[in-house]
Scaffold this motif. Structure first.
Motif, mmCIF file in Angstrom:
data_model
loop_
_atom_site.group_PDB
_atom_site.id
_atom_site.type_symbol
_atom_site.label_atom_id
_atom_site.label_comp_id
_atom_site.label_asym_id
_atom_site.label_seq_id
_atom_site.Cartn_x
_atom_site.Cartn_y
_atom_site.Cartn_z
ATOM 1 N N THR A 339 0.870 -1.174 0.000
ATOM 2 C CA THR A 339 0.000 0.000 0.000
ATOM 3 C C THR A 339 0.899 1.214 0.000
ATOM 4 O O THR A 339 1.518 1.544 1.007
ATOM 5 C CB THR A 339 -0.931 0.005 1.223
ATOM 6 O OG1 THR A 339 -1.629 -1.238 1.283
ATOM 7 C CG2 THR A 339 -1.934 1.134 1.134
ATOM 8 N N PRO A 344 -2.281 2.274 -6.637
ATOM 9 C CA PRO A 344 -3.184 1.165 -6.328
ATOM 10 C C PRO A 344 -2.583 0.251 -5.256
ATOM 11 O O PRO A 344 -1.355 0.082 -5.175
ATOM 12 C CB PRO A 344 -3.301 0.418 -7.664
ATOM 13 C CG PRO A 344 -2.883 1.404 -8.700
ATOM 14 C CD PRO A 344 -1.867 2.278 -8.056
ATOM 15 N N THR A 345 -3.434 -0.334 -4.442
ATOM 16 C CA THR A 345 -2.971 -1.392 -3.548
ATOM 17 C C THR A 345 -2.570 -2.576 -4.419
ATOM 18 O O THR A 345 -3.362 -3.049 -5.243
ATOM 19 C CB THR A 345 -4.073 -1.803 -2.568
ATOM 20 O OG1 THR A 345 -4.420 -0.663 -1.766
ATOM 21 C CG2 THR A 345 -3.612 -2.937 -1.665
ATOM 22 N N HIS A 347 -1.099 -6.393 -4.944
ATOM 23 C CA HIS A 347 -0.932 -7.728 -4.370
ATOM 24 C C HIS A 347 0.058 -8.482 -5.261
ATOM 25 O O HIS A 347 -0.282 -8.847 -6.402
ATOM 26 C CB HIS A 347 -2.266 -8.462 -4.305
ATOM 27 C CG HIS A 347 -3.296 -7.754 -3.471
ATOM 28 N ND1 HIS A 347 -3.607 -8.130 -2.185
ATOM 29 C CD2 HIS A 347 -4.082 -6.667 -3.748
ATOM 30 C CE1 HIS A 347 -4.544 -7.330 -1.701
ATOM 31 N NE2 HIS A 347 -4.857 -6.426 -2.628
ATOM 32 N N TRP A 442 -8.544 -9.365 -7.214
ATOM 33 C CA TRP A 442 -9.048 -8.393 -6.241
ATOM 34 C C TRP A 442 -9.889 -7.349 -6.963
ATOM 35 O O TRP A 442 -9.623 -7.032 -8.129
ATOM 36 C CB TRP A 442 -7.879 -7.721 -5.511
ATOM 37 C CG TRP A 442 -7.112 -8.701 -4.667
ATOM 38 C CD1 TRP A 442 -6.103 -9.525 -5.070
ATOM 39 C CD2 TRP A 442 -7.329 -8.984 -3.283
ATOM 40 N NE1 TRP A 442 -5.669 -10.294 -4.025
ATOM 41 C CE2 TRP A 442 -6.391 -9.994 -2.909
ATOM 42 C CE3 TRP A 442 -8.204 -8.490 -2.320
ATOM 43 C CZ2 TRP A 442 -6.318 -10.510 -1.619
ATOM 44 C CZ3 TRP A 442 -8.139 -8.995 -1.028
ATOM 45 C CH2 TRP A 442 -7.205 -9.995 -0.689
ATOM 46 N N PRO A 443 -10.891 -6.776 -6.297
ATOM 47 C CA PRO A 443 -11.804 -5.845 -6.979
ATOM 48 C C PRO A 443 -11.100 -4.580 -7.478
ATOM 49 O O PRO A 443 -10.479 -3.854 -6.692
ATOM 50 C CB PRO A 443 -12.836 -5.499 -5.899
ATOM 51 C CG PRO A 443 -12.740 -6.607 -4.896
ATOM 52 C CD PRO A 443 -11.305 -7.034 -4.904
ATOM 53 N N SER A 445 -12.623 -2.065 -8.344
ATOM 54 C CA SER A 445 -13.392 -0.956 -7.770
ATOM 55 C C SER A 445 -12.789 -0.452 -6.465
ATOM 56 O O SER A 445 -13.040 0.678 -6.044
ATOM 57 C CB SER A 445 -14.841 -1.397 -7.520
ATOM 58 O OG SER A 445 -14.888 -2.493 -6.612
ATOM 59 N N GLU A 446 -11.964 -1.294 -5.833
ATOM 60 C CA GLU A 446 -11.264 -0.900 -4.607
ATOM 61 C C GLU A 446 -9.849 -0.411 -4.905
ATOM 62 O O GLU A 446 -9.035 -0.261 -3.997
ATOM 63 C CB GLU A 446 -11.214 -2.081 -3.637
ATOM 64 C CG GLU A 446 -12.581 -2.553 -3.170
ATOM 65 C CD GLU A 446 -12.487 -3.765 -2.246
ATOM 66 O OE1 GLU A 446 -11.352 -4.166 -1.889
ATOM 67 O OE2 GLU A 446 -13.550 -4.299 -1.881
ATOM 68 N N ASN A 447 -9.550 -0.176 -6.183
ATOM 69 C CA ASN A 447 -8.229 0.286 -6.633
ATOM 70 C C ASN A 447 -7.139 -0.717 -6.234
ATOM 71 O O ASN A 447 -6.111 -0.360 -5.671
ATOM 72 C CB ASN A 447 -7.909 1.675 -6.070
ATOM 73 C CG ASN A 447 -6.795 2.377 -6.846
ATOM 74 O OD1 ASN A 447 -6.570 2.100 -8.024
ATOM 75 N ND2 ASN A 447 -6.097 3.281 -6.172
ATOM 76 N N ARG A 448 -7.401 -1.982 -6.573
ATOM 77 C CA ARG A 448 -6.466 -3.057 -6.276
ATOM 78 C C ARG A 448 -6.072 -3.781 -7.567
ATOM 79 O O ARG A 448 -6.906 -3.963 -8.461
ATOM 80 C CB ARG A 448 -7.083 -4.067 -5.295
ATOM 81 C CG ARG A 448 -7.367 -3.507 -3.911
ATOM 82 C CD ARG A 448 -8.070 -4.529 -3.039
ATOM 83 N NE ARG A 448 -8.380 -4.000 -1.714
ATOM 84 C CZ ARG A 448 -7.572 -4.092 -0.655
ATOM 85 N NH1 ARG A 448 -6.408 -4.710 -0.771
ATOM 86 N NH2 ARG A 448 -7.927 -3.572 0.505
#
Length: 456
Positions: A339, A344-345, A347, A442-443, A445-448
Motif C-alpha cells: 500500500t 493502487p494497492t 498484491h 481483487w476488486p 473498484s477498490e483500486n487493487r
C-alpha cells in the motif's frame, strides 16, 4: 587478448533450477575455499529503467558456488532511465555522466569492503555503457574483468539525427567509446554476451523501437566489441543474456577462470527477505525510496493462492524506503501486499525464495487506466528477468496464451488479464516454463491490482 567467437544454439525455456534441500553449511564442503578465494569481488550493474533486484538469482548462483555475499554488490542507480538528450536535464532521468559517477563510487565502496585492488564488473544492457565509460575514463586500474550482457555497444540505432542520444551508434557518446582500432581498454579482460537474433535492441528493422520499416543501421552483432571475447548464446532474449542460467555459466567461467561447480541454486534452510519500496513519480520509474508505504507478507497456498493465516511480516517504510527483514521458509509461496501513497494497492504473488535476499524490491502497479475501466479485476503476469517468447516459451495466463504477447522476437515482459466483476475473488494461474504462480483476483473498484511476478 586473443579474440574468440563461438555460438551456442539452445532453446531459452527458463527453469527454476531448484535442487533438493541442502544445509547451507554443506556448500563449504563442496566448493573448496582455495577455489572461491581466486574469484575477484564482483559488482553487478543493471540496465535502463531497471534495478539491482534483477541480479537476485545471479547472486544466489554465485553464493551457491562459494562466493561470499560480502564480496558482491549490485548497484541501484538513483534514476535508471536515460535522457532522450544526454546533454539536457530531464526530471527523474540520468545522464551518462550521472551513471559513470555513481558506478565509480560503487566500485570504490566494493574495493574498500573487500580489501581488493580490483573488481570485476558485470553489466546488463545500458549498464554496460556505464562500465565502459568508467573504464575508459580513468577507472581501468580498478577493474580486472568487464562482462557486457546484451549491451547495444554499437547502438540501438545508428543514424545522423539525435547526436546526443546515448543509444545512437553514430552519436557523440558511443563514437567516443568505440573510437580506435580496438574497442576495449587494455589491461581489462572484456567479454560480451549476445543473442542469436532474439534481442529486440539488436535488430535491423526499426519496428522494435517504434519505427517499422525504417532501417536502424545496426545488426544482431551490435553488442560485440573488437578486442573482446564475444560469445553468442543462441535464442536468449535481451534480458536473458544477463540473467539466464546459461549466461551465469559464461559470466562465472570468465571471471573465475573455470566452470562453476553448479548452475542450480542451493536452498537455505531459513530465508530472510528485505528490500526497498520505490515509485514512479511523474510516470517515470526511479529507484528513489518511498516513505510511508506499508508492506504485509502472507504465506499462501501454492494451488489456490489463499492466505495461510495472518501476515508473517508487516512493516511501514521510513525515509529510507526499506522494508523487512521477513523470516520465511524456502518452500513458501508468498503474497506481498504493498500500500503505497497515491498508487493502487498491489498484491504481488511470488514463487518460493530459495535463499535470503536484501533486494526484494517492491513497486506499486501502474494506476488503473482507460483500458481497465470496464474490468472488475486486473491481473498482471510479469517477468522482470526476461521476455515472453512465443512460440519459444510456454506462457500461459489463466490457461491461455496471453493475447497481448507478440510472437517472434521477444519484446513483452508483462501480460494483462482483465476479468468481469463477477470473477473478482477467484484464482488465476500464471505459468512460464516450469514456474507456476497462483494469484487471487481483487476488486478493481477498490483500486487493487494483482501481479504474478516470476523469479526465473
Amino acid at each position: 587478448m586473443k579474440l574468440s567467437r563461438r555460438s551456442i544454439l539452445l532453446g531459452a525455456g527458463s527453469l527454476p533450477f531448484a535442487v533438493a534441500s541442502l544445509r547451507t553449511g554443506a556448500l563449504a564442503q563442496t566448493v573448496p575455499a582455495a577455489q572461491t578465494a581466486e574469484v575477484p569481488p564482483v559488482l553487478f550493474v543493471h540496465g535502463n529503467g531497471e534495478y539491482d533486484a534483477l541480479w537476485m538469482t545471479t547472486l544466489w548462483r554465485m553464493e551457491s558456488n562459494g562466493v561470499a555475499r560480502d564480496r558482491m554488490m549490485a548497484i541501484n542507480f538513483t534514476d535508471p532511465n536515460a535522457r532522450s538528450d544526454d546533454k539536457v536535464e530531464q526530471a527523474g532521468r540520468s545522464s551518462t555522466e550521472d551513471q559513470r559517477r555513481e558506478l565509480a563510487a560503487a566500485i570504490a565502496e566494493l574495493k574498500r569492503r573487500a580489501g581488493a585492488a580490483r573488481v570485476a564488473l558485470v553489466g546488463s544492457s545500458r549498464g554496460g555503457y556505464a562500465i565502459r565509460n568508467v573504464i575508459r575514463n580513468g577507472g581501468a586500474g580498478d577493474v580486472s574483468h568487464a562482462v557486457l550482457c546484451g549491451t547495444p555497444n554499437h547502438g540501438v540505432f545508428a543514424t545522423d539525427d539525435q547526436p546526443n542520444n546515448e543509444f545512437n551508434g553514430r552519436g557523440t557518446f558511443l563514437r567516443g567509446l568505440n573510437e580506435g582500432e580496438s574497442e576495449v581498454t587494455p589491461g581489462v579482460a572484456f567479454l560480451t554476451l549476445r543473442s542469436d537474433g532474439m534481442d529486440k535492441y539488436a535488430q535491423a528493422d526499426g519496428r522494435f523501437i517504434g519505427k517499422p520499416g525504417t532501417p536502424t543501421g545496426v545488426t544482431v552483432e551490435g553488442p560485440e566489441l573488437k578486442g573482446a571475447t564475444n560469445l553468442v548464446l543462441g535464442a536468449l532474449d535481451h534480458r536473458e543474456v544477463a540473467f539466464h542460467p546459461r549466461a551465469f555459466r559464461e559470466i562465472y567461467k570468465f571471471i573465475a577462470g573455470r566452470e562453476p561447480a553448479r548452475i542450480a541454486i542451493v536452498p537455505e534452510q531459513s530465508v530472510s527477505l528485505s528490500g526497498l519500496v520505490t515509485g514512479t513519480p511523474g510516470g517515470v520509474s526511479t529507484n528513489r525510496p518511498v516513505a510511508g508505504a506499508t508492506v504485509d507478507v502472507f504465506r499462501v497456498d501454492p494451488d489456490t493462492g489463499e492466505r495461510k493465516g495472518s501476515a508473517v511480516h508487516s512493516a511501514k517504510t521510513g525515509a529510507d524506503g526499506r522494508w523487512g527483514p521477513a523470516q520465511v521458509e524456502p518452500s513458501w509461496f508468498l503474497e506481498f501486499v504493498l500500500t503505497s501513497p497515491d498508487a493502487p494497492t498491489t498484491h504481488i504473488y511470488r514463487s518460493p525464495f530459495a535463499r535470503s535476499s536484501d533486494v526484494v524490491h517492491l513497486r506499486a502497479a501502474r494506476p488503473l487506466g482507460p483500458a481497465d475501466k470496464d474490468a472488475g479485476a486486473v491481473v498482471i503476469m510479469s517477468r522482470p528477468r526476461g521476455y515472453f517468447g512465443l512460440p519459444r516459451d510456454v506462457v500461459l495466463l489463466d490457461g491461455k496464451e496471453p493475447a497481448d504477447v507478440k510472437p517472434g522476437v521477444p519484446t513483452d515482459s508483462a501480460a494483462t488479464l482483465r476479468l468481469p466483476a463477477a470473477e473478482a475473488g477467484r484464482n488465476v494461474v500464471a505459468q512460464f516454463g516450469e514456474e507456476r504462480i497462483v494469484a487471487r483476483t481483487w476488486p478493481a473498484s477498490e483500486n487493487r491490482i494483482a501481479i504474478a511476478e516470476l523469479t526465473y
